[in-house]
Design a protein around this motif. Structure first.
Motif, PDB file in Angstrom:
ATOM      1  N   SER A 176      -9.081   0.555   6.606  1.00 35.98           N
ATOM      2  CA  SER A 176      -9.342   1.793   5.873  1.00 35.98           C
ATOM      3  C   SER A 176      -8.084   2.618   5.651  1.00 35.98           C
ATOM      4  O   SER A 176      -8.042   3.458   4.753  1.00 35.98           O
ATOM      5  N   THR A 177      -7.043   2.435   6.467  1.00 33.65           N
ATOM      6  CA  THR A 177      -5.789   3.181   6.276  1.00 33.65           C
ATOM      7  C   THR A 177      -4.607   2.256   6.001  1.00 33.65           C
ATOM      8  O   THR A 177      -3.456   2.689   6.064  1.00 33.65           O
ATOM      9  N   ALA A 178      -4.882   0.990   5.712  1.00 33.71           N
ATOM     10  CA  ALA A 178      -3.801   0.017   5.552  1.00 33.71           C
ATOM     11  C   ALA A 178      -2.988   0.274   4.288  1.00 33.71           C
ATOM     12  O   ALA A 178      -3.513   0.701   3.259  1.00 33.71           O
ATOM     13  N   ILE A 179      -1.693  -0.003   4.377  1.00 35.54           N
ATOM     14  CA  ILE A 179      -0.787   0.081   3.228  1.00 35.54           C
ATOM     15  C   ILE A 179      -0.616  -1.334   2.689  1.00 35.54           C
ATOM     16  O   ILE A 179      -0.119  -2.222   3.381  1.00 35.54           O
ATOM     17  N   LEU A 180      -1.008  -1.537   1.443  1.00 33.85           N
ATOM     18  CA  LEU A 180      -1.180  -2.888   0.929  1.00 33.85           C
ATOM     19  C   LEU A 180      -0.163  -3.303  -0.123  1.00 33.85           C
ATOM     20  O   LEU A 180      -0.205  -4.435  -0.585  1.00 33.85           O
ATOM     21  N   GLU A 181       0.738  -2.420  -0.513  1.00 28.75           N
ATOM     22  CA  GLU A 181       1.725  -2.816  -1.524  1.00 28.75           C
ATOM     23  C   GLU A 181       2.940  -1.904  -1.429  1.00 28.75           C
ATOM     24  O   GLU A 181       2.897  -0.835  -0.796  1.00 28.75           O
ATOM     25  N   THR A 182       4.028  -2.319  -2.044  1.00 25.17           N
ATOM     26  CA  THR A 182       5.298  -1.599  -1.924  1.00 25.17           C
ATOM     27  C   THR A 182       5.200  -0.175  -2.437  1.00 25.17           C
ATOM     28  O   THR A 182       5.725   0.760  -1.821  1.00 25.17           O
ATOM     29  N   GLN A 183       4.542   0.025  -3.565  1.00 33.73           N
ATOM     30  CA  GLN A 183       4.442   1.380  -4.117  1.00 33.73           C
ATOM     31  C   GLN A 183       3.702   2.308  -3.157  1.00 33.73           C
ATOM     32  O   GLN A 183       4.031   3.494  -3.042  1.00 33.73           O
ATOM     33  N   GLY A 184       2.725   1.784  -2.434  1.00 28.55           N
ATOM     34  CA  GLY A 184       1.937   2.606  -1.532  1.00 28.55           C
ATOM     35  C   GLY A 184       2.681   3.079  -0.296  1.00 28.55           C
ATOM     36  O   GLY A 184       2.207   3.978   0.408  1.00 28.55           O
TER      37      GLY A 184
END
Length: 396
Positions: A176-184
């Motif tokens: 639910s709080t994961a960062i999944l890509e470079t922009q994020g």
């Protein structure tokens, strides 16, 4: 050949194994299968956590649903998003019921993974107040790559990327709080740079940061100067090279799997230092990793190199450790004891800090404990100035 300056890794993950009579065995899952056995007095049950763990998980239900919208997860759409939200809520309810049963009678523990009565040695996740059959460490049961809990029978984990390149699983709560890509990751990088500004350690040079999968992290560390065991999961990497980097550019959810789109970046001489961080980890854990890696970068920008690994990794571990507390203090949501996000983040922070504190590796474990002792005695500023000047920690 790239010059790999440093990395934050998870080779050593000590586990607390309890037999039926409460004797403890600490098993370190490292390539050498190193184990330490101790008697009851080793066990340090943190009773202050047991009362608030149940509330943490109940409050996390709302957080898990809210974060899917607030963090702008553009990859989640329609039925997949609704299905994942329902799965998060159900897994949290199931986890709550298991714990209330297991804590009633220590001799009638119910495994939080398989729902069976535990009749032999078992694992305890103290920060989550959960217990598991020890057999799940070797029967292929998935483990969350963040909180280290086992996959429950009635709640499937999310798969991060291609199994051939990555293979990690993450629980619904952490996802639910994961960062999944470079922009994020960009807003979090700004938070970490604020932390360094707060310590009068401003980082002025542009340092690009990339979210990468496990396969890319393996590729970047394979030719480095620091040996990396193939079973090691490297969480972060600070490097100086002009080697191309393939990062996670976009991601979307497809059923119970995150599908990634990659983009390759090629560099000239415009960037001296670059940082890689493993994608798919929760925000608070990713922030701690970034603080560790930015400390490596800061040292390089000060002209410091060729430090003893225990000195450098130790002080970098301290920076990641301190960032966790700083973030909780300055973030409006994390600093509120009644906030859903704060309640859920608290356990993740305890888990990550606990792993740092108990790591058995010399550079990351002993190095951290030595550096932490020095900082508590002399202060962070004095210790860092001493490292820059003498390349050692101050001693009595």
């Amino acid at each position: 050949m790239p010059i790999v300056l440093s990395f934050l890794c998870t080779t050593f993950r000590p586990e607390l194994i309890l037999d039926c009579e409460g004797r403890a065995t600490i098993i370190s899952h490292n390539p050498n299968k190193y184990a330490i056995n101790q008697e009851n007095n080793y066990i340090r049950f943190k009773a202050r956590y047991l009362d608030d763990e149940l509330d943490d998980i109940e409050l996390a239900t709302k957080l898990s649903l809210i974060e899917l919208d607030q963090k702008g997860k553009k990859h989640a759409h329609g039925d997949d998003e609704e299905e994942l939200a329902r799965a998060i809520e159900e897994s949290l309810k199931s986890s709550k019921n298991h714990r209330s049963i297991a804590n009633t009678n220590p001799r009638s523990l119910i495994c939080d993974a398989c729902d069976h009565l535990i009749r032999g040695p078992h694992l305890k996740r103290e920060f989550w107040n959960q217990v598991y059959c020890y057999d799940h460490t070797r029967d292929g049961t998935h483990i969350c790559c963040s909180c280290r809990r086992f996959e429950p029978r009635n709640g499937k984990f999310v798969s991060l990327g291609d199994d051939r390149r990555d293979g990690r699983r993450i629980c619904n709560d952490c996802f639910s709080t994961a960062i999944l890509e470079t922009q994020g990751i960009e807003p979090l990088v700004r938070y970490v740079l604020r932390f360094f500004d707060h310590l009068n350690m401003k980082i002025k040079a542009p340092i690009p940061v990339f979210s990468v999968d496990r396969g890319e992290m393996r590729r970047q560390t394979a030719g480095g100067t620091a040996p990396v065991h193939p079973d090691t999961t490297v969480l972060g990497l600070t490097m100086c090279s002009y080697r191309d980097i393939t990062s996670v550019d976009k991601s979307r959810i497809q059923g119970r799997k995150i599908v990634t789109e990659m983009e390759t970046y090629r560099f000239g001489h415009e960037y001296r230092i670059k940082i890689l961080v493993l994608f798919g980890l929760p925000l608070v854990m990713t922030g701690g990793i970034l603080a560790h890696e930015f400390m490596h970068a800061w040292l390089r920008l000060q002209g410091v190199s060729r430090l003893n690994p225990e000195i450098e990794e130790g002080i970098c571990q301290v920076m990641g450790y301190q960032w966790l507390d700083w973030f909780e203090a300055v973030d409006p949501e994390a600093s509120s004891s009644r906030s859903e996000k704060a309640q859920f983040t608290r356990n993740l922070k305890k888990t990550f800090k606990g792993e740092v504190e108990n790591m058995l590796d010399g550079a990351y474990g002993d190095g951290f404990r030595d550096a932490q002792w020095a900082v508590s005695r002399y202060g962070l500023d004095h210790v860092i100035r001493h490292i820059i000047r003498h390349k050692t920690l101050p001693r009595e």
